[in-house]
Scaffold this active site. Structure first.
Site, short mmCIF file in Angstrom:
data_model
loop_
_atom_site.label_atom_id
_atom_site.label_comp_id
_atom_site.label_asym_id
_atom_site.label_seq_id
_atom_site.Cartn_x
_atom_site.Cartn_y
_atom_site.Cartn_z
N LYS A 15 0.83 -1.21 0.00
CA LYS A 15 0.00 0.00 0.00
C LYS A 15 0.87 1.26 0.00
CE LYS A 15 -2.70 2.70 3.35
NZ LYS A 15 -1.65 3.61 3.81
N ASN A 16 1.82 1.33 0.92
CA ASN A 16 2.61 2.55 1.07
C ASN A 16 3.47 2.82 -0.16
OD1 ASN A 16 1.50 3.02 3.58
ND2 ASN A 16 3.21 2.12 4.71
N CYS A 49 -5.38 8.73 8.84
CA CYS A 49 -5.58 8.17 10.18
C CYS A 49 -5.26 9.19 11.26
CB CYS A 49 -4.69 6.95 10.38
SG CYS A 49 -5.24 5.49 9.50
N ARG A 99 0.92 15.13 12.30
CA ARG A 99 1.81 14.83 11.19
C ARG A 99 1.86 16.06 10.26
NH1 ARG A 99 0.37 8.90 8.98
NH2 ARG A 99 -1.73 9.73 8.76
N ASP A 130 4.44 1.22 11.86
CA ASP A 130 3.24 0.57 11.31
C ASP A 130 3.08 -0.88 11.79
OD1 ASP A 130 2.33 2.76 10.00
OD2 ASP A 130 2.77 2.06 7.98
N ARG A 147 -8.60 0.11 3.81
CA ARG A 147 -7.61 1.05 3.28
C ARG A 147 -6.25 0.39 3.10
NH1 ARG A 147 -6.30 4.95 6.92
NH2 ARG A 147 -5.05 5.79 5.23
#
Length: 427
Positions: free
Chosen positions: A22-23, A123, A128, A313, A405
């Site tokens: 995903k990232n 999220c 951030r 993560d 997600r």
């Protein structure tokens, strides 16, 4: 709204395929904005965030075409064509759903000389800020303005001159934006204290395939010589090291034995080391990682850190696993200040966890008990799934849109290795 229902107690056994990351996918997709030629991404995971990013690219004038993948297949092949950009604005109604949307900022300024991007969402795991992204672009010659919830960035004369970027702290997203902006600058750019995550390497490798000039890939210093133009490319998205680590924790907590297929072990050394220290058997053979646990789990002392350290993560997932360890574990979260929101939900299932500031003391318990719980963010959602797999009775996880997600077809993958898990609707 859908819920995930788990009846715990089954050992996980069998083969479990690992999807594209995903990232990485959300970093590779905006690269298509840097060229008029098509960019084709293979092994693209079927995720809500990928779909949302595709919609954002459409908003900017790019077309996205998915090649004939069957609904039952894992992964997709997507070709992105940005022959002509019709907009350089990423609007609030799209960006608010996904923090990664900020990653169109660098390529839009790099190609079009301007961008207007809404401040991002994502999220709720802590503060951030995007100040590092903006300072990086300013160091490369961009003019930056913040107004009415939007970032406006422009390049004098329509093209960034390049420059020297020195990050005060390591930032994955800011490094990604800086790299994408630099590859089409008029001159050279040096990025110091750059993030070294495998997803950064994947980004650089795609840009190299598109004709970019980047040296120092995988190190903390990147040297980039801007090109007048980039060309299209076909590229395979790297395997998801966080998904692999999540399923490794699931196999370990159930005392199971699972082959994780399609992994890249070098991308997840810290996770592998943590599992081994906890008494889990880990066997590497090519792109297969075998995870087996047939004895009590041992407690750990871990701190999250930028790559090659233990990934933030993975913190929630290994915490769930350690709820069943024989002893007390100490976890320290150094990246995000609000990433323990899963703790009260795990406590509803019988976990014994005390949080003091950024440190959590996890005392292993003999049993977890199923309960209705609520997901608060993507990785927190997975920690509840992991706990539910070993809990006595039934666990119901609500707000599973967080899971969608970041985990491709989670229930199907876990069902295939023996979990009693299903998705149900409120109707």
């Amino acid at each position: 709204m859908d819920r995930i229902v788990i009846r715990g107690g089954n050992r996980l056994t069998g083969r479990l395929p690992i999807s594209g990351a995903k990232n990485a996918a959300l970093t590779l997709m905006p690269c298509a904005l840097l060229t008029e030629e098509p960019v084709t991404l293979r092994n693209l995971p079927r995720l809500a965030d990928v779909d949302s990013f595709g919609h954002l690219l459409n908003q900017l004038g790019a077309s996205t075409e998915i090649e004939g993948a069957r609904p039952t297949d894992f992964g997709r092949v997507m070709t992105i064509r940005a022959g002509r950009l019709t907009s350089t604005e990423a609007p609030y109604d799209i960006v608010r759903k996904m923090r990664a949307s900020i990653l169109v900022l660098g390529p839009l300024v790099g190609r079009a000389g301007e961008a207007k991007v809404s401040l991002p969402g994502g999220c709720a795991i802590g503060n951030r800020p995007i100040d590092l992204h903006l300072r990086a672009l300013e160091a490369m010659g961009a003019d930056i303005e913040l107004a009415a919830g939007y970032v406006r960035a422009s390049a004098p004369g329509g093209r960034l001159p390049g420059g020297r970027v020195t990050f005060s702290i390591v930032s994955v997203g800011a490094t990604e934006n800086a790299v994408m902006a630099a590859v089409t600058a008029r001159g050279g750019t040096i990025i110091e204290n750059a993030a070294r995550e495998p997803e950064i390497v994947d980004l650089c490798n795609l840009l190299l395939a598109m004709g970019a000039s980047i040296s120092g890939v995988g190190t903390g210093t990147l040297e980039i010589e801007g090109r007048d133009r980039l060309h299209g490319a076909t590229y395979r998205v790297m395997p998801d090291r966080i998904e692999a680590g999540s399923y490794a924790c699931a196999a370990a907590i159930t005392g199971g034995s699972v082959d994780l297929v399609g992994i890249k072990a070098d991308d997840m050394r810290a996770t592998i080391a943590g599992l081994a220290d906890a008494g889990v058997t880990v066997i590497e053979k090519g792109d297969v990682l075998t995870i087996a646990a047939d004895g009590p789990l041992r407690p750990l002392t871990l701190s999250t850190a930028p790559f090659p350290g233990f990934a933030t993560d993975m913190q929630a997932q290994i915490m769930a696993m350690l709820c069943r360890a024989a002893g007390s574990s100490v976890l320290t979260e150094t990246i995000f200040e609000n990433r323990y929101m899963h703790v009260p939900e795990l406590a509803r299932m019988g976990a014994d966890i005390q949080v003091r500031g950024r440190t959590a003391l996890v005392r292993g318990v003999d049993r977890l008990v199923g309960a209705p719980v609520m997901a608060t963010d993507l990785r927190a959602s997975m920690s509840l799934i992991i706990a539910g797999l070993v809990a006595e009775g039934e666990t119901q996880v609500s707000r599973v849109y967080h899971l969608d997600r970041g985990y491709e077809r989670l229930e199907e993958k876990l069902q295939a290795v023996g979990a009693d898990i299903e998705r149900v609707g409120d109707g």
